[in-house]
Scaffold this motif. Structure first.
Motif, PDB file in Angstrom:
ATOM      1  N   ALA A 253      27.403  54.333  17.155  1.00 54.80           N
ATOM      2  CA  ALA A 253      27.174  55.210  16.001  1.00 54.80           C
ATOM      3  C   ALA A 253      28.243  56.284  15.909  1.00 54.80           C
ATOM      4  O   ALA A 253      28.701  56.639  14.811  1.00 54.80           O
ATOM      5  N   THR A 254      28.675  56.808  17.064  1.00 55.88           N
ATOM      6  CA  THR A 254      29.740  57.820  17.073  1.00 55.88           C
ATOM      7  C   THR A 254      31.036  57.224  16.563  1.00 55.88           C
ATOM      8  O   THR A 254      31.718  57.805  15.700  1.00 55.88           O
ATOM      9  N   GLU A 255      31.385  56.066  17.089  1.00 54.43           N
ATOM     10  CA  GLU A 255      32.630  55.401  16.678  1.00 54.43           C
ATOM     11  C   GLU A 255      32.623  55.096  15.182  1.00 54.43           C
ATOM     12  O   GLU A 255      33.610  55.351  14.476  1.00 54.43           O
ATOM     13  N   GLU A 256      31.508  54.578  14.684  1.00 50.94           N
ATOM     14  CA  GLU A 256      31.398  54.232  13.262  1.00 50.94           C
ATOM     15  C   GLU A 256      31.585  55.442  12.357  1.00 50.94           C
ATOM     16  O   GLU A 256      32.115  55.325  11.258  1.00 50.94           O
ATOM     17  N   ALA A 257      31.148  56.613  12.832  1.00 53.13           N
ATOM     18  CA  ALA A 257      31.224  57.827  12.012  1.00 53.13           C
ATOM     19  C   ALA A 257      32.660  58.235  11.711  1.00 53.13           C
ATOM     20  O   ALA A 257      32.915  58.964  10.748  1.00 53.13           O
ATOM     21  N   PHE A 258      33.604  57.764  12.517  1.00 52.32           N
ATOM     22  CA  PHE A 258      35.007  58.113  12.302  1.00 52.32           C
ATOM     23  C   PHE A 258      35.776  57.042  11.521  1.00 52.32           C
ATOM     24  O   PHE A 258      36.923  57.275  11.145  1.00 52.32           O
ATOM     25  N   GLU A 259      35.165  55.902  11.279  1.00 50.35           N
ATOM     26  CA  GLU A 259      35.869  54.820  10.592  1.00 50.35           C
ATOM     27  C   GLU A 259      36.295  55.260   9.192  1.00 50.35           C
ATOM     28  O   GLU A 259      35.505  55.792   8.420  1.00 50.35           O
ATOM     29  N   GLY A 260      37.560  55.033   8.888  1.00 48.12           N
ATOM     30  CA  GLY A 260      38.109  55.377   7.584  1.00 48.12           C
ATOM     31  C   GLY A 260      38.447  56.845   7.406  1.00 48.12           C
ATOM     32  O   GLY A 260      38.924  57.244   6.341  1.00 48.12           O
ATOM     33  N   SER A 261      38.233  57.661   8.453  1.00 49.60           N
ATOM     34  CA  SER A 261      38.475  59.102   8.335  1.00 49.60           C
ATOM     35  C   SER A 261      39.947  59.468   8.526  1.00 49.60           C
ATOM     36  O   SER A 261      40.378  60.555   8.126  1.00 49.60           O
ATOM     37  N   GLY A 262      40.695  58.597   9.197  1.00 47.73           N
ATOM     38  CA  GLY A 262      42.078  58.924   9.540  1.00 47.73           C
ATOM     39  C   GLY A 262      42.207  59.676  10.848  1.00 47.73           C
ATOM     40  O   GLY A 262      43.320  59.980  11.288  1.00 47.73           O
ATOM     41  N   PHE A 263      41.079  59.957  11.489  1.00 48.65           N
ATOM     42  CA  PHE A 263      41.087  60.668  12.762  1.00 48.65           C
ATOM     43  C   PHE A 263      40.827  59.691  13.908  1.00 48.65           C
ATOM     44  O   PHE A 263      40.261  58.618  13.707  1.00 48.65           O
ATOM     45  N   SER A 264      41.231  60.075  15.108  1.00 50.64           N
ATOM     46  CA  SER A 264      41.162  59.186  16.266  1.00 50.64           C
ATOM     47  C   SER A 264      40.144  59.686  17.281  1.00 50.64           C
ATOM     48  O   SER A 264      40.202  60.837  17.713  1.00 50.64           O
ATOM     49  N   VAL A 265      39.229  58.799  17.681  1.00 48.09           N
ATOM     50  CA  VAL A 265      38.247  59.138  18.701  1.00 48.09           C
ATOM     51  C   VAL A 265      38.934  59.136  20.072  1.00 48.09           C
ATOM     52  O   VAL A 265      39.695  58.212  20.400  1.00 48.09           O
ATOM     53  N   VAL A 266      38.655  60.161  20.873  1.00 47.59           N
ATOM     54  CA  VAL A 266      39.189  60.207  22.245  1.00 47.59           C
ATOM     55  C   VAL A 266      38.290  59.328  23.109  1.00 47.59           C
ATOM     56  O   VAL A 266      37.123  59.643  23.349  1.00 47.59           O
ATOM     57  N   LYS A 267      38.837  58.227  23.603  1.00 49.50           N
ATOM     58  CA  LYS A 267      38.017  57.211  24.268  1.00 49.50           C
ATOM     59  C   LYS A 267      37.717  57.513  25.722  1.00 49.50           C
ATOM     60  O   LYS A 267      36.714  57.050  26.268  1.00 49.50           O
ATOM     61  N   ILE A 268      38.578  58.284  26.391  1.00 47.82           N
ATOM     62  CA  ILE A 268      38.378  58.476  27.833  1.00 47.82           C
ATOM     63  C   ILE A 268      37.424  59.632  28.143  1.00 47.82           C
ATOM     64  O   ILE A 268      37.082  59.856  29.297  1.00 47.82           O
ATOM     65  N   LEU A 269      37.001  60.356  27.119  1.00 45.70           N
ATOM     66  CA  LEU A 269      36.068  61.466  27.302  1.00 45.70           C
ATOM     67  C   LEU A 269      34.792  61.184  26.518  1.00 45.70           C
ATOM     68  O   LEU A 269      34.809  60.435  25.542  1.00 45.70           O
TER      69      LEU A 269
END
Length: 251
Positions: free
Chosen positions: A154-170
């Protein structure tokens, strides 16, 4: 931690209430010219005035070569998380993450917000808004009978299409008895995977995203993560309690 008694539940809720009030107070005091050291001192003052303990100060996570020296994690602009307040004066247009933890009657809670210093640019506002909405999505996906991967997805999906990058290691984590507990709650993942979300479970959920690429690196102080490309980063966090009747946002 899994809450097992009414007393634990009451202490956790009170800890969250206190943490939320203090964090809101600190966010309201962010202004051009205030220093990170002043904000840290204010955080410790407010925590101790309530008879509670600043759990970050003196905390030594696994792999660290020294304890964290402050009550408040303060990360400015391209700093991602775990920034050490060193007396930097904040400037108009900066964005700053305030990460606060406290212990009340032995119950530990953890929460964070990112705010602007005065007015900032549209991209920074969008980054903060998107990350805050990702936290809402993560909380909505956290319920008994589900899996940790549901929250991550759900967190990952919330950023889809936003142009921003999720920090995966944290990411997020269990909390309650210790500052960091299992399970780790990644900000990317697949639904239906990972540990089961059981009633009584206490989690700190914390979406973290960069305006540029997702890559981060550790600074020489041994604590502060910063973006590799110098882009800005935003971080929001709540402690939540999973219950049969639904999920409670503790902080």
């Amino acid at each position: 931690m899994v809450i097992r008694t009414a007393e634990q539940r009451a202490d956790l809720i009170e800890a969250g209430r206190r943490c939320g009030i203090i964090l809101e107070t600190l966010a309201g005091e962010v202004r051009p010219g205030i220093t990170t050291a002043e904000l840290d001192a204010r955080a410790e003052e407010l925590i101790r005035a309530g008879g509670d303990d600043p759990v970050f100060k003196g905390y030594k996570p696994e792999g660290a070569n020294r304890p964290f020296p402050a009550a408040l994690g303060i990360s400015v602009n391209d700093e991602v998380v775990h920034g050490i307040p060193k007396g930097r004066a904040l400037k108009e247009g900066d964005i700053v993450s305030l990460d606060l933890g406290l212990s009340h009657n032995g119950m530990i809670v953890d929460s964070a917000v990112t705010v602007s210093v005065g007015k900032t640019d549209p991209k920074s506002y969008a980054l903060m808004d998107t990350t805050r909405l990702a936290l809402d999505a993560a909380i909505a996906a956290a319920h008994g009978g589900g899996r940790i991967g549901d929250i991550s997805h759900a967190t990952e999906e919330a950023f889809e299409g936003s142009g921003f990058s999720v920090v995966k290691i944290l990411g997020g984590h269990g909390v309650g008895a210790e500052v960091h507990e299992e399970p780790f709650v990644a900000n990317v993942g697949h639904p239906g995977t990972g540990p089961e979300i059981v009633p009584g479970l206490v989690l700190a959920l914390e979406p973290i995203a960069n305006a540029g690429r997702a890559g981060v690196h550790m600074l020489s102080d041994g604590y502060t993560f910063a973006t590799k490309d110098g882009s800005r980063s935003a971080h929001f966090e709540h402690t939540i309690l999973i219950e049969e009747e639904g999920t409670i946002v503790i902080t």
